[in-house]
Design an enzyme around this catalytic site. Structure first.
Site, short mmCIF file in Angstrom:
data_model
loop_
_atom_site.label_atom_id
_atom_site.label_comp_id
_atom_site.label_asym_id
_atom_site.label_seq_id
_atom_site.Cartn_x
_atom_site.Cartn_y
_atom_site.Cartn_z
N SER A 65 -12.26 92.48 -33.07
CA SER A 65 -11.34 93.00 -32.04
C SER A 65 -10.48 94.17 -32.52
CB SER A 65 -10.42 91.88 -31.54
OG SER A 65 -11.18 90.84 -30.98
N LYS A 99 -4.60 87.55 -24.94
CA LYS A 99 -4.12 88.77 -25.59
C LYS A 99 -3.14 89.53 -24.69
CE LYS A 99 -8.25 89.40 -28.47
NZ LYS A 99 -9.47 90.20 -28.68
#
Length: 801
Positions: free
Chosen positions: A707, A750
């Site tokens: 990520s 997130k």
């Protein structure tokens, strides 16, 4: 009491002969019989005995007519006729119920017994045959004809036969412990052969019907032969019995000793109110209250019989006792009635849980399906989300909504298969698995069982618990779940299973396939404030002995606590902070100090300590620092990626406890910069003569995953160009060597982490647009999302001009 009892040889010897020897002259009786002119004789029916001539025998009478007969006969000096009944069960025999052949007898003495009965000592004289019954009341009276015995033609043969009969009788007396030793003395002292034969026929262990045949036999030789044959049969049986006894006595001695000791222990236990008998009775009483099918009933009977056969002092007895205790405690066919009131269920869920609208909707849908199907063959729910978001309490609310019992089974750290399937009874300390123990604890066969922390099940040397759960959580298989301790199938198909987990990565794929996954993201700021106002503050006031007016926290104060003193997806840390404030208030109250119940922001910081920095601008206000977004097992989080340029030979250094994937992402980013340096506006000399160091703070925490790819590339370009990245901007995504931005997972967590941290803009891959659209817009109202496909778009958005 019956009219006539069985006559034992011991009674005859002790009572009959003693009385005769002391008080009666038998020769006088013979003279009386010779001089008697009696024509009509009283007939006395007797049971279970046959009287022979020249034998003295006691007869006990209990009926009034029989007592009257004996007393009148003694008073008048009459002879009486003693005959046997054909059927010993008859209380009032008729003429056809008695034999026609009997023995004339004289009453020697009558003894009155305390109970009102009498015992008559009688001596037999002649065989007779009833010619005619002349009276029936109050007792039988009849005309008779005397019968004579036929003397043997061969006297020597007859005497020899009687010697054999005598010897055999003595052997039988020696073998049979039930015959008194006095019989031995009596037989040896009878000199007359005919009297000896009659004595043995009277007292031998023959059926009454066979004795009657011997009495009716007029030929003494034939009578002796038949008697000898029957005695032989008795003798063979006695010999065989003694042989078996001798053969097994040695084995039985030890067993008998244990038996008697156990009997003593049992008696003591029963006196104290316990013991094996009470154990069995208690278990049978419990079983009567159970509703179960034929198979379970048969299994229980088999096991209870096994318990009765076992020695109470053996270890196996306690194992069997514990097994049957558990067996009868299980609620086999006991079910609670489901309450499929969807509106009521919605009210219960709304009251217990604020927010989580999608989750509550899915649970209500699940309940609606169960209502229509009326069975549990539906997917097992798996609630996945960070800690503190209410996964476990959701299971409790579902149970309340359905009107079912609730049981929680903690699977965290479980590494032994036996914890699920149970141990076999042969092991010391064996017990059933947690599933059946939970069923027993609930008292019903259809509870709601929450399998908590299913992702934290381990795998040890004693098998794999996850594999054992495959059968438990499969609606097609759990109808007959086999527990090693129970040793038979138990129906789990009516149980509603709800599993919880923080992460899916550690759950076996076959186990995951059996469950329907429901993702639970963290709470927004507004939701946390509402949860605190509705639930947490009241809870902490109660737990710390405070009333509702002891302290108050407004929206601004709660917002400050959440933003400055917590950083989480759930509300567990928030509850701890509120608990600290409640304890401070409790201390002031106990010290009788004045304080303002309306807690201010300044007072909060004084109680909880220095707040967390609110702004990210100071941290990202230098070139090379980028805010990334990460997913963790406790929800989303932000992380900083920083890089710095130094003189050298173009080498790359990475620190921060990075995993292999993150290191590869950094390598890919540097190679992309080398390949596209002219497009990016970076000189060739800087790349070749400058070293670059990439660091991710919090080096003690292991970090890995793709990520951070675009964040690392942005950080390197920022350092090479010496330009800052926009403040309040975060990004997440994977990159390829050609600069393509790829999607990543955990978008909801997130983005919620970004809003908690005060991020205003986020860069995501275009392919992640669908993940963002699934999130409620209220969660993202202060967040602007940019979607990109290529790395040059990221740099255009991120780096300041």
């Amino acid at each position: 009491m019956t009219e006539f009892e069985d006559i034992s040889l011991e009674e005859m010897i002790s009572d009959g002969f003693d009385i005769v020897a002391e008080e009666i002259n038998l020769s006088d009786l013979s003279e009386t019989e010779k001089n008697s002119g009696q024509k009509i004789f009283p007939i006395l029916p007797v049971r279970n005995m046959v009287m022979f001539p020249n034998v003295v025998i006691p007869i006990t009478a209990g009926r009034k007519t029989s007592i009257q007969l004996l007393e009148e006969a003694q008073k008048n000096g009459d002879f009486i006729g003693i005959v046997s009944q054909k059927n010993s069960d008859l209380e009032q025999p008729s003429e056809k119920d008695i034999y026609q052949v009997g023995t004339l007898a004289k009453i020697i003495k009558i003894i009155k017994l305390p109970e009102g009965n009498i015992t008559a000592i009688t001596k037999g004289f002649h065989r007779f045959k009833v010619k005619k019954i002349v009276e029936t009341q109050p007792y039988f009276k009849a005309e008779i004809s005397k019968l004579k015995d036929s003397k043997p033609k061969n006297k020597e043969e007859y005497e020899a036969l009687l010697e054999n009969v005598k010897d055999l009788a003595l052997k039988i007396i020696e073998l049979d412990p039930n015959i008194p030793n006095a019989a031995n003395f009596a037989i040896k002292n009878i000199n007359n052969n005919d009297d000896l034969l009659n004595f043995i026929c009277t007292n031998a262990n023959f059926p009454s019907s066979e004795k009657q045949k011997l009495l009716e036999e007029k030929n003494l030789m034939e009578r002796a032969n038949k008697c000898y044959e029957m005695m032989h049969e008795d003798f063979r049986k006695l010999e065989l019995r003694n042989q078996i006894h001798q053969k097994t006595s040695k084995d039985l001695d030890k067993q008998q000793r244990e038996y008697f000791l156990n009997q003593q222990i049992r008696t003591i236990q029963e006196e104290l109110g316990g013991g094996p008998e009470s154990d069995v009775e208690e278990l049978i009483a419990k079983a009567r209250k159970k509703t179960w099918n034929k198979e379970v009933e048969e299994h229980f009977q088999k096991e209870i019989n096994r318990l009765q056969r076992q020695n109470p002092n053996s270890p196996d007895y306690n194992v069997q006792r514990n097994y049957l205790d558990f067996f009868t405690d299980l609620p086999w066919e006991t079910f609670t009635k489901d309450t499929f009131d969807i509106e009521k269920a919605q009210k219960i869920l709304d009251k217990a849980h604020f927010g989580l609208e999608d989750i509550k909707k899915r649970i209500l849908e699940h309940m609606a399906v169960l209502k229509l199907k009326n069975n549990m063959k539906s997917p097992i729910l798996l609630l996945v989300g960070p800690p503190g978001v209410g996964k476990t309490s959701l299971g409790k609310s579902v149970a309340d909504a359905l009107g079912r019992k609730y049981v929680r089974v903690s699977l965290g750290g479980l590494h032994d298969e036996s914890e699920i399937r149970g141990h076999r009874k042969t092991y010391i300390g064996a017990m059933a698995g947690r599933i059946l123990q939970s069923i027993k604890k609930s008292g019903t066969s259809n509870p709601v069982i929450v399998l908590d922390e299913i992702d934290k099940v381990g795998k040890g040397m004693h098998g794999d618990p996850s594999s054992a759960l495959l059968e438990v959580l499969d609606p097609e298989q759990n109808k007959s779940f086999y527990d090693n301790f129970l040793e038979m199938g138990y129906d789990l198909s009516k149980v509603m299973f709800i599993a919880t987990a923080n992460s899916l990565s550690t759950i076996q794929t076959p186990l995951l396939d059996r469950m329907e996954i429901i993702q639970i993201a963290g709470y927004t700021l507004e939701e946390k404030i509402e949860i605190a106002k509705r639930h947490l503050i009241k809870k902490q006031q109660e737990e710390n002995g405070l009333d509702s007016k002891s302290f108050k926290l407004g929206n601004n104060e709660l917002k400050h606590i959440i933003e400055a003193h917590t950083s989480e997806s759930g509300v567990r840390t928030l509850e701890k902070r509120l608990a600290a404030i409640a304890r401070w208030v409790a201390l002031q109250t106990a010290l009788v100090k004045e304080y303002d119940p309306k807690i201010s922001v300044e007072k909060i910081d004084e109680i909880l300590g220095v707040p967390r920095p609110k702004s990210l601008s100071e941290l990202t206000d230098v070139p090379g620092v980028v805010t990334g977004l990460a997913w963790t097992s406790v929800g989303g989080d932000i992380l900083f990626i920083e890089s710095i340029i130094s003189n050298g030979k173009g080498s790359l250094t990475m620190t921060g406890n990075l995993g292999t994937v993150m290191k590869e992402s950094a390598t890919i980013a540097l190679e992309y910069i080398k390949a596209k340096h002219d497009v990016l506006g970076i000189s060739q000399d800087d790349i070749e003569k400058k070293n670059i160091h990439v660091h991710v703070p919090e080096g003690a925490t292991p970090k890995d995953g793709p990520s951070a790819g675009i964040a690392m590339l942005t950080s390197m370009v920022s350092s090479f160009k010496n330009k800052k990245v926009k403040p309040h901007l975060a990004m997440t995504g994977e990159i390829t060597l050609r600069g393509k931005v790829l999607p990543v997972g955990g978008i909801k967590e997130k983005l919620l982490a970004a809003t908690r941290a005060g991020i205003q803009e986020v860069i995501l891959c275009e392919a992640n647009r669908k993940d963002v659209e699934e999130i409620k817009k209220d969660y993202l109202k202060n967040l602007k999302v940019h979607y990109v496909n290529w790395m040059n778009e990221v740099l255009e958005l991120a780096i300041e001009k």
